[in-house]
Design a protein around this motif. Structure first.
Motif, PDB file in Angstrom:
ATOM      1  N   ASP A 193     -18.105 -52.490-106.774  1.00  0.00           N
ATOM      2  CA  ASP A 193     -18.004 -51.304-107.638  1.00  0.00           C
ATOM      3  C   ASP A 193     -18.771 -51.510-108.938  1.00  0.00           C
ATOM      4  O   ASP A 193     -19.431 -50.591-109.433  1.00  0.00           O
ATOM      5  N   ARG A 209     -26.363 -48.424 -99.575  1.00  0.00           N
ATOM      6  CA  ARG A 209     -27.552 -48.206-100.409  1.00  0.00           C
ATOM      7  C   ARG A 209     -28.793 -48.707 -99.694  1.00  0.00           C
ATOM      8  O   ARG A 209     -29.845 -48.107 -99.771  1.00  0.00           O
ATOM      9  N   ASN A 217     -17.420 -39.314-113.820  1.00  0.00           N
ATOM     10  CA  ASN A 217     -18.770 -39.858-113.609  1.00  0.00           C
ATOM     11  C   ASN A 217     -18.735 -41.154-112.808  1.00  0.00           C
ATOM     12  O   ASN A 217     -19.475 -42.097-113.054  1.00  0.00           O
ATOM     13  N   GLU A 218     -17.797 -41.207-111.843  1.00  0.00           N
ATOM     14  CA  GLU A 218     -17.642 -42.424-111.043  1.00  0.00           C
ATOM     15  C   GLU A 218     -18.263 -42.253-109.666  1.00  0.00           C
ATOM     16  O   GLU A 218     -17.909 -42.929-108.724  1.00  0.00           O
ATOM     17  N   PHE A 219     -19.172 -41.341-109.526  1.00  0.00           N
ATOM     18  CA  PHE A 219     -19.685 -40.968-108.220  1.00  0.00           C
ATOM     19  C   PHE A 219     -21.161 -41.250-108.148  1.00  0.00           C
ATOM     20  O   PHE A 219     -21.976 -40.354-108.239  1.00  0.00           O
ATOM     21  N   LYS A 220     -21.488 -42.532-107.997  1.00  0.00           N
ATOM     22  CA  LYS A 220     -22.894 -42.912-108.062  1.00  0.00           C
ATOM     23  C   LYS A 220     -23.530 -42.981-106.688  1.00  0.00           C
ATOM     24  O   LYS A 220     -24.688 -43.303-106.559  1.00  0.00           O
ATOM     25  N   ARG A 254     -22.382 -51.262-108.211  1.00  0.00           N
ATOM     26  CA  ARG A 254     -22.742 -49.855-107.976  1.00  0.00           C
ATOM     27  C   ARG A 254     -22.683 -49.029-109.253  1.00  0.00           C
ATOM     28  O   ARG A 254     -22.989 -47.841-109.251  1.00  0.00           O
ATOM     29  N   ASN A 255     -22.158 -49.637-110.322  1.00  0.00           N
ATOM     30  CA  ASN A 255     -21.959 -48.923-111.584  1.00  0.00           C
ATOM     31  C   ASN A 255     -20.964 -47.777-111.424  1.00  0.00           C
ATOM     32  O   ASN A 255     -21.108 -46.713-112.016  1.00  0.00           O
ATOM     33  N   GLU A 256     -19.940 -48.004-110.579  1.00  0.00           N
ATOM     34  CA  GLU A 256     -18.939 -46.970-110.335  1.00  0.00           C
ATOM     35  C   GLU A 256     -17.663 -47.238-111.104  1.00  0.00           C
ATOM     36  O   GLU A 256     -16.594 -46.778-110.744  1.00  0.00           O
ATOM     37  N   PHE A 257     -17.741 -48.019-112.131  1.00  0.00           N
ATOM     38  CA  PHE A 257     -16.547 -48.493-112.815  1.00  0.00           C
ATOM     39  C   PHE A 257     -16.527 -47.985-114.240  1.00  0.00           C
ATOM     40  O   PHE A 257     -16.821 -48.724-115.162  1.00  0.00           O
TER      41      PHE A 257
END
Lengths: 416, 416
Positions: free
Chosen positions: B306, A320, A310-313, B309-312
């Motif tokens: 990251d 963005r 779930n690291e694909f935002k 982006r909340n990709e962590f």
């Protein structure tokens, strides 16, 4: 996580094989099993590792598939299929650089908050998409210079080390399976251009398509160019180059003379490498195999693991917020050039050429005359100081009309 | 996103500067402003770009800080402070390789579902943590070979290209600011070992600490070793090496003879590079600057982006499920070796040495005798076929006791 593989050729079957064989490390990385459930193939295959169907609708209608992996090749058909999948709110992983070169913004628009992985589309096993999009994200990218096509790099390396001509090197590449029977897509720079366009979207938000950018292949390179390169400490590589100039970015794919001490000049054989210069970190270089089933599977599965984690935002491409460079006009490219001219060996030729260069505002940086090959012709090599592309193009048109010049003058750009 | 910077030296001030100067690209990448709100420094600084405090509690007590960036240096104190922050459920970004070499598993345990970024701890601007943890996640990692310390690489490169001795190269490095006044941490391999341990956690779940692994520095390398390397097409590099052997992994940091045609052998000056071989993708190499304020800031800010982006989503180190290699015993290292022996130049010496090698099960691969330096001594150089570390160590003990050997025999490992 259950996946369907659309396209079961070299890469598709490698993805299935790698998912099965490396299941332990994959599960440890993402905390889940990633299971290839079904694959689409052109015809039914015995001994396939997973169930095969030849009917795409049979796969698209299933509701137990979590992620679709598109490895079909082509442009329009996969774009239609992937669009359909994204509209059903299912994540996609694709290795299809041609589709992305033409439809990446349409796909980003459709993907919105869905995962869309395309690590495998550029640089094979080198995670260059992730590096550029996430690793170097704090930098303004000043330039990208990539050896993005292994076939071309193999041919140029062989010409350089073995002293052979282009067509002999191509033949060897074909025998070794490094070049296709019809190699034009690789050696004419199209493949590299597709990849460069993808990288330029991530770095610059650039919306150009292949037909908008300068693309030249390697088939006019001769052993004489290799001879000059050696004498002047250059190496010849097919590079994809992106460079910012004020608020614009220039994009070009062409054979390039580069200083032999640069790291990217040291990349030989079928290997790929991408050198990226950022304003904070200076020059980085990333090197690895650019093709092959398992190499590409490594990239495809890294995307699947990111999805499972779930690291694909997103964003899919790189930004963005709105961020967009415009393409620099080809004529405004400003660099050093190399010229190879075959001339009649008679009094006054050199001075006439020098005069024509001077009249076109082009100044000579270095000059070499190769010992005569036959009774009446010599080859002259020049490098110029930095000048505009339109001026060098104009000079070439003028030179071509001179009666003391035999054949077509040859030009190559120099990168320092 | 509001951040506090703990430690306002070269890196801390570069992070503040880069966040301010590159705010446009950073905002475009993550859709948010990342604002450095306050920094901790040892003493108050005029002209700082952001407000400074010398009181850590003043920062820790604020509730308007979203992410804490730890750039303090040291081990115990930052570990206590970072633990405190994590217990308050706030994300952390750290460049502190020493703290991670000792406490990375304790920190992972505290971080749980919190973001903990440490891209800046290894390889400066090369995003090697992300590459290994995410980009190559589908691979079983067969080996990691890294030039992880720029100071040592500068010294070895200078010895090689300029033909100078170690202490002269070190002096130049100090004058250029590439080496500290007390350079021991860099040249004795400790810095590289800390970084290697971090990479080995991501690749192998290895829990070793610096004192558990083989660490040797470069201060015993002489121009004679450089002479031999040139004659036999080697280059000498301080490498951090991790390699799997059955279900174990060997970890070592030492000067290494490597084939000069390898990509990593071509990495000169203060640059860093990491070569990683995975079972799917073969060998990749990642190259870039390993130190410097802005270079490190690039890595720190990529972690912040990251997080924004909340990709962590973690895991912090590399694995969601249990996955753990054990450390191979040092004696079981099995590789080729290089030996340099200064001997009395008299009849029978070579045959005696060959006999001692043979008795210890060590077989000679190549041999070179350098022309005599004085009336009575010669230098002999050997390389061996692959053998166990314990056998070569035993041979060295025996050789040292021979009266025809002058000084301490010198050994270096060879990597192919």
């Amino acid at each position: 996580m259950r996946i369907a593989i659309l396209g079961y050729g070299v890469v598709g079957s490698a993805v299935a094989k790698a998912l099965i064989e490396n299941d332990k490390i994959i599960r440890a990385r993402c905390g889940e099993n990633i299971i290839p459930v079904i694959a689409l193939a052109r015809k039914n295959k015995k001994n396939a590792l997973i169930p095969i169907t030849t009917n795409i609708d049979e796969i698209l209608q299933r509701d137990d598939i979590d992620v679709f992996v598109e490895l079909m090749g082509g442009i329009e058909i996969p774009f239609q299929i992937v669009s359909q999948i994204l509209k059903k709110k299912k994540p996609v992983v694709s290795a299809n650089k041609a589709m992305l070169a033409y439809y990446r913004y349409e796909l980003e628009n459709l993907a919105k908050n869905l995962a869309f992985g395309y690590e495998a589309s550029v640089g094979g096993g080198i995670p260059i998409i992730k590096i550029l999009k996430e690793g170097l994200s704090a930098n303004n990218i000043l330039s990208i210079k990539g050896i993005l096509n292994g076939t071309s790099n193999y041919i140029l390396s062989a010409m350089n080390t073995k002293g052979i001509q282009f067509y002999d090197a191509l033949k060897t590449a074909q025998e070794l399976g490094y070049a296709e029977a019809d190699p034009s897509f690789d050696i004419e720079g199209q493949d590299a251009a597709h990849k460069l366009l993808i990288l330029a979207s991530i770095a610059y938000g650039l919306r150009a398509k292949p037909e908008d950018i300068l693309i030249e292949g390697i088939s006019d390179i001769t052993s004489e160019d290799m001879y000059f390169a050696k004498e002047f400490d250059f190496t010849i590589k097919l590079l994809g180059i992106a460079k910012t100039k004020n608020s614009k970015v220039e994009l070009r794919v062409h054979p390039t003379m580069i200083n032999k001490d640069k790291m990217i000049a040291k990349v030989d054989g079928v290997m790929n490498a991408v050198s990226i210069t950022g304003d904070l970190l200076g020059e980085n270089l990333y090197y690895g195999a650019g093709a092959g089933g398992m190499t590409t599977a490594s990239a495809v599965i890294s995307d699947l693991i990111d999805i499972a984690r779930n690291e694909f935002k997103g964003p899919m491409l790189g930004f963005r917020n709105d961020f967009q460079f415009e393409l620099l006009n080809k004529d405004e490219i400003f660099t050093k050039y190399y010229l190879r001219l075959k001339v009649e060996d008679k009094v006054g030729v050199l001075s006439k050429i020098a005069q024509l260069m001077s009249e076109n505002g082009i100044s000579i940086d270095s000059f070499l005359q190769k010992p005569k090959q036959d009774e009446i012709h010599s080859t002259l090599f020049f490098t110029t100081h930095s000048t505009f592309e339109k001026d060098i193009k104009n000079l070439l048109l003028i030179l071509e009309k001179q009666d003391f010049i035999k054949g077509k003058p040859f030009m190559m750009r120099i990168e320092e």
